[in-house]
Design a protein around this motif. Structure first.
Motif, PDB file in Angstrom:
ATOM      1  N   VAL A   1       7.117   7.941   1.824  1.00  0.00           N
ATOM      2  CA  VAL A   1       7.153   7.567   3.242  1.00  0.00           C
ATOM      3  C   VAL A   1       8.106   6.399   3.454  1.00  0.00           C
ATOM      4  CG1 VAL A   1       5.805   6.663   5.175  1.00  0.00           C
ATOM      5  CG2 VAL A   1       4.822   8.417   3.674  1.00  0.00           C
ATOM      6  N   MET A   2       8.015   5.382   2.571  1.00  0.00           N
ATOM      7  CA  MET A   2       8.934   4.243   2.675  1.00  0.00           C
ATOM      8  C   MET A   2      10.366   4.687   2.461  1.00  0.00           C
ATOM      9  SD  MET A   2       7.648   0.526   1.489  1.00  0.00           S
ATOM     10  CE  MET A   2       7.783   0.807  -0.252  1.00  0.00           C
ATOM     11  N   GLU A   3      10.584   5.545   1.480  1.00  0.00           N
ATOM     12  CA  GLU A   3      11.941   6.016   1.199  1.00  0.00           C
ATOM     13  C   GLU A   3      12.518   6.734   2.415  1.00  0.00           C
ATOM     14  OE1 GLU A   3      11.670   8.425  -2.265  1.00  0.00           O
ATOM     15  OE2 GLU A   3      10.925   6.788  -3.533  1.00  0.00           O
ATOM     16  N   TRP A   4      11.737   7.608   2.994  1.00  0.00           N
ATOM     17  CA  TRP A   4      12.204   8.351   4.167  1.00  0.00           C
ATOM     18  C   TRP A   4      12.498   7.403   5.323  1.00  0.00           C
ATOM     19  CZ3 TRP A   4      10.214   8.689   9.119  1.00  0.00           C
ATOM     20  CH2 TRP A   4      10.811   9.638   9.947  1.00  0.00           C
ATOM     21  N   MET A   5      11.607   6.445   5.542  1.00  0.00           N
ATOM     22  CA  MET A   5      11.752   5.516   6.669  1.00  0.00           C
ATOM     23  C   MET A   5      13.030   4.690   6.542  1.00  0.00           C
ATOM     24  SD  MET A   5       9.070   2.594   7.972  1.00  0.00           S
ATOM     25  CE  MET A   5       9.095   1.776   6.371  1.00  0.00           C
ATOM     26  N   PHE A   6      13.284   4.137   5.357  1.00  0.00           N
ATOM     27  CA  PHE A   6      14.467   3.306   5.174  1.00  0.00           C
ATOM     28  C   PHE A   6      15.743   4.144   5.159  1.00  0.00           C
ATOM     29  CE2 PHE A   6      11.384   0.247   3.206  1.00  0.00           C
ATOM     30  CZ  PHE A   6      11.501  -0.699   4.211  1.00  0.00           C
ATOM     31  N   ARG A   7      15.665   5.344   4.606  1.00  0.00           N
ATOM     32  CA  ARG A   7      16.856   6.202   4.604  1.00  0.00           C
ATOM     33  C   ARG A   7      17.230   6.590   6.029  1.00  0.00           C
ATOM     34  NH1 ARG A   7      15.097  10.145   1.601  1.00  0.00           N
ATOM     35  NH2 ARG A   7      15.686   9.127  -0.344  1.00  0.00           N
ATOM     36  N   PHE A   8      16.225   6.947   6.829  1.00  0.00           N
ATOM     37  CA  PHE A   8      16.472   7.348   8.204  1.00  0.00           C
ATOM     38  C   PHE A   8      16.929   6.167   9.053  1.00  0.00           C
ATOM     39  CE2 PHE A   8      14.923   7.853  12.590  1.00  0.00           C
ATOM     40  CZ  PHE A   8      15.604   9.005  12.952  1.00  0.00           C
ATOM     41  N   GLY A   9      16.304   5.007   8.835  1.00  0.00           N
ATOM     42  CA  GLY A   9      16.577   3.868   9.701  1.00  0.00           C
ATOM     43  C   GLY A   9      17.819   3.083   9.358  1.00  0.00           C
ATOM     44  N   PHE A  10      18.159   3.016   8.049  1.00  0.00           N
ATOM     45  CA  PHE A  10      19.187   2.076   7.652  1.00  0.00           C
ATOM     46  C   PHE A  10      20.330   2.674   6.837  1.00  0.00           C
ATOM     47  CE2 PHE A  10      15.057  -0.276   7.529  1.00  0.00           C
ATOM     48  CZ  PHE A  10      15.148  -0.745   8.819  1.00  0.00           C
ATOM     49  N   VAL A  11      20.237   3.948   6.504  1.00  0.00           N
ATOM     50  CA  VAL A  11      21.323   4.595   5.785  1.00  0.00           C
ATOM     51  C   VAL A  11      22.058   5.583   6.679  1.00  0.00           C
ATOM     52  CG1 VAL A  11      21.958   6.027   3.807  1.00  0.00           C
ATOM     53  CG2 VAL A  11      20.165   4.297   3.563  1.00  0.00           C
ATOM     54  N   SER A  12      21.324   6.242   7.558  1.00  0.00           N
ATOM     55  CA  SER A  12      21.949   7.215   8.451  1.00  0.00           C
ATOM     56  C   SER A  12      23.012   6.565   9.322  1.00  0.00           C
ATOM     57  CB  SER A  12      20.883   7.870   9.346  1.00  0.00           C
ATOM     58  OG  SER A  12      19.924   8.545   8.549  1.00  0.00           O
TER      59      SER A  12
ATOM     60  N   LEU B   1       0.834  -1.208   0.000  1.00  0.00           N
ATOM     61  CA  LEU B   1       0.000   0.000   0.000  1.00  0.00           C
ATOM     62  C   LEU B   1       0.866   1.255   0.000  1.00  0.00           C
ATOM     63  CD1 LEU B   1      -2.704  -1.089   2.606  1.00  0.00           C
ATOM     64  CD2 LEU B   1      -2.894  -1.098   0.119  1.00  0.00           C
ATOM     65  N   TYR B   2       1.925   1.229   0.817  1.00  0.00           N
ATOM     66  CA  TYR B   2       2.814   2.387   0.861  1.00  0.00           C
ATOM     67  C   TYR B   2       3.543   2.570  -0.461  1.00  0.00           C
ATOM     68  CZ  TYR B   2       2.153   3.361   5.804  1.00  0.00           C
ATOM     69  OH  TYR B   2       1.598   3.717   7.017  1.00  0.00           O
ATOM     70  N   ARG B   3       3.928   1.469  -1.089  1.00  0.00           N
ATOM     71  CA  ARG B   3       4.633   1.571  -2.368  1.00  0.00           C
ATOM     72  C   ARG B   3       3.766   2.252  -3.423  1.00  0.00           C
ATOM     73  NH1 ARG B   3       8.889  -0.456  -5.225  1.00  0.00           N
ATOM     74  NH2 ARG B   3       8.544  -0.736  -7.457  1.00  0.00           N
ATOM     75  N   VAL B   4       2.471   1.944  -3.417  1.00  0.00           N
ATOM     76  CA  VAL B   4       1.559   2.504  -4.420  1.00  0.00           C
ATOM     77  C   VAL B   4       1.129   3.919  -4.063  1.00  0.00           C
ATOM     78  CG1 VAL B   4      -0.701   2.243  -5.507  1.00  0.00           C
ATOM     79  CG2 VAL B   4       0.740   0.232  -5.125  1.00  0.00           C
ATOM     80  N   PHE B   5       0.736   4.134  -2.801  1.00  0.00           N
ATOM     81  CA  PHE B   5       0.094   5.387  -2.430  1.00  0.00           C
ATOM     82  C   PHE B   5       1.013   6.380  -1.712  1.00  0.00           C
ATOM     83  CE2 PHE B   5      -3.389   2.249  -2.530  1.00  0.00           C
ATOM     84  CZ  PHE B   5      -4.169   2.834  -3.522  1.00  0.00           C
ATOM     85  N   ALA B   6       2.090   5.921  -1.096  1.00  0.00           N
ATOM     86  CA  ALA B   6       2.971   6.846  -0.367  1.00  0.00           C
ATOM     87  C   ALA B   6       4.415   6.366  -0.431  1.00  0.00           C
ATOM     88  CB  ALA B   6       2.506   6.984   1.080  1.00  0.00           C
ATOM     89  N   PRO B   7       4.989   6.265  -1.636  1.00  0.00           N
ATOM     90  CA  PRO B   7       6.363   5.748  -1.746  1.00  0.00           C
ATOM     91  C   PRO B   7       7.384   6.596  -1.022  1.00  0.00           C
ATOM     92  CG  PRO B   7       5.643   6.731  -3.821  1.00  0.00           C
ATOM     93  CD  PRO B   7       4.430   6.630  -2.953  1.00  0.00           C
TER      94      PRO B   7
END
Length: 341
Positions: A301-312, A293-299
């Motif tokens: 949000v997923m990008e921000w979440m993974f960047r903040f959680g696993f790239v920072s 659902l996030y991939r279709v309607f709010a991509p």
């Protein structure tokens, strides 16, 4: 832009959306009936020939045991003969009608052809093809030191299933057989450090979706999309940025990955049940479905979440920090609940 394209751009999106809204209740009812039917009626595989690649460990190994309990004849394929024979022995004790071991490298087209030919020579038929062999990487794309690190993953995760399916398809058509391929939730979730793996799995998802259309009703296709699952890969066996296979194995309660691990046995059981019920997709654990659902309607949000959680902080993902801080790691994965030591 031509006139026809302009009309389609204006008319097609809203009309298609309206049609989907109107059809949704009917489609939901049909899905419920199909789901109920699949629970009541499932395929009997006693005596049928099941070929499983990547069956020397992990999900493939435990899928072999699931089929063994149902009395199937197994063809187990991997590169490590000693481990394959150990799995074969256990499969026999669990009820397999017969087990045949074949050593092969699924990145090599000739090996794939030889495996299919040997199966047909041995049993005269093929009923299920389980494309499970896979590889993983754990490095940022820009850290790649040798491009063989990229091709090594794609050769196993994309070309391996494609080669096997190419040679198996004529035989599966004759038996109205089935194909299961192990993709990943990474086919639609952009986990950092796994760009090549995610890309290969996304390609496999699209390939088998397309093949399902082409094959029609003659061959059933199930795509398994597991989340992070306890395996050799999540315990440290993967391709590094230099293209080398590393075996920095962790203990079974020290997993690599940004989320809690699913047990291998549970994923294998869900995969085989889904296969026998004719499901198109099997997502395990199910909660990963929400990311569609996030991939279709709010991509974003997923990008921000993974960047903040696993790239920072790539050296220690925040999910692992949380597990350690709350002692949840020991609660979620106590050694006493992990099988197969």
């Amino acid at each position: 832009m031509g006139l026809l394209e302009l009309v389609l751009n204006v008319v097609l999106p809203p009309s298609a959306a309206l049609s989907l809204v109107l059809l949704w209740p009917l489609l939901t009812i049909l899905d419920v009936f199909r789901w109920m039917f699949s629970w009541l009626v499932h395929e009997n595989v006693r005596g049928k020939v099941i070929l499983i690649t990547g069956s020397s460990s992990g999900i493939g190994e435990h899928m072999a045991y699931e089929y063994a309990r149902r009395g199937a004849r197994l063809v187990l394929v991997a590169r490590r003969e000693d481990q394959l024979r150990a799995v074969a022995d256990r499969a026999i004790t669990k009820g397999a009608s017969d087990v045949h071991v074949l050593v092969g490298d699924m990145t090599k087209e000739d090996d794939c052809k030889s495996v299919i030919d040997a199966t047909i020579h041995k049993y005269g038929r093929l009923d299920h093809l389980i494309n499970n062999a896979g590889n993983n990487n754990s490095f940022f794309f820009e850290d790649t030191q040798d491009t063989k690190a990229l091709t090594a993953v794609v050769d196993t995760d994309f070309w391996g299933p494609v080669y096997m399916t190419y040679f198996a398809l004529p035989h599966l058509r004759r038996t109205y057989g089935k194909i299961l391929v192990t993709a990943s939730v990474g086919s639609y979730i952009a986990f950092p450090r796994e760009s090549i793996y995610n890309g290969a799995k996304a390609g496999i998802l699209q390939f088998f979706d397309t093949l399902r259309v082409e094959a029609g009703d003659t061959v059933g296709i199930t795509v398994l999309m597991p989340g992070f699952t306890e395996s050799e890969g999540t315990r440290g066996k993967m391709i590094n940025e230099n293209g080398e296979m590393i075996f920095n194995q962790k203990k079974r309660d020290e997993h690599f990955g940004p989320s809690p691990m699913a047990f291998t046995e549970e994923v294998a059981k869900a995969a085989v049940k889904g296969m026998l019920r004719g499901q198109r997709y099997v997502i395990v654990p199910f909660y990963y479905s929400v990311f569609l659902l996030y991939r279709v309607f709010a991509p974003e949000v997923m990008e921000w979440m993974f960047r903040f959680g696993f790239v920072s902080h790539p050296e220690k993902p925040r999910s692992k920090q949380a597990l350690e801080a709350t002692n949840a790691q020991k609660v979620l994965y106590p050694k006493s609940t992990l099988k197969g030591e």
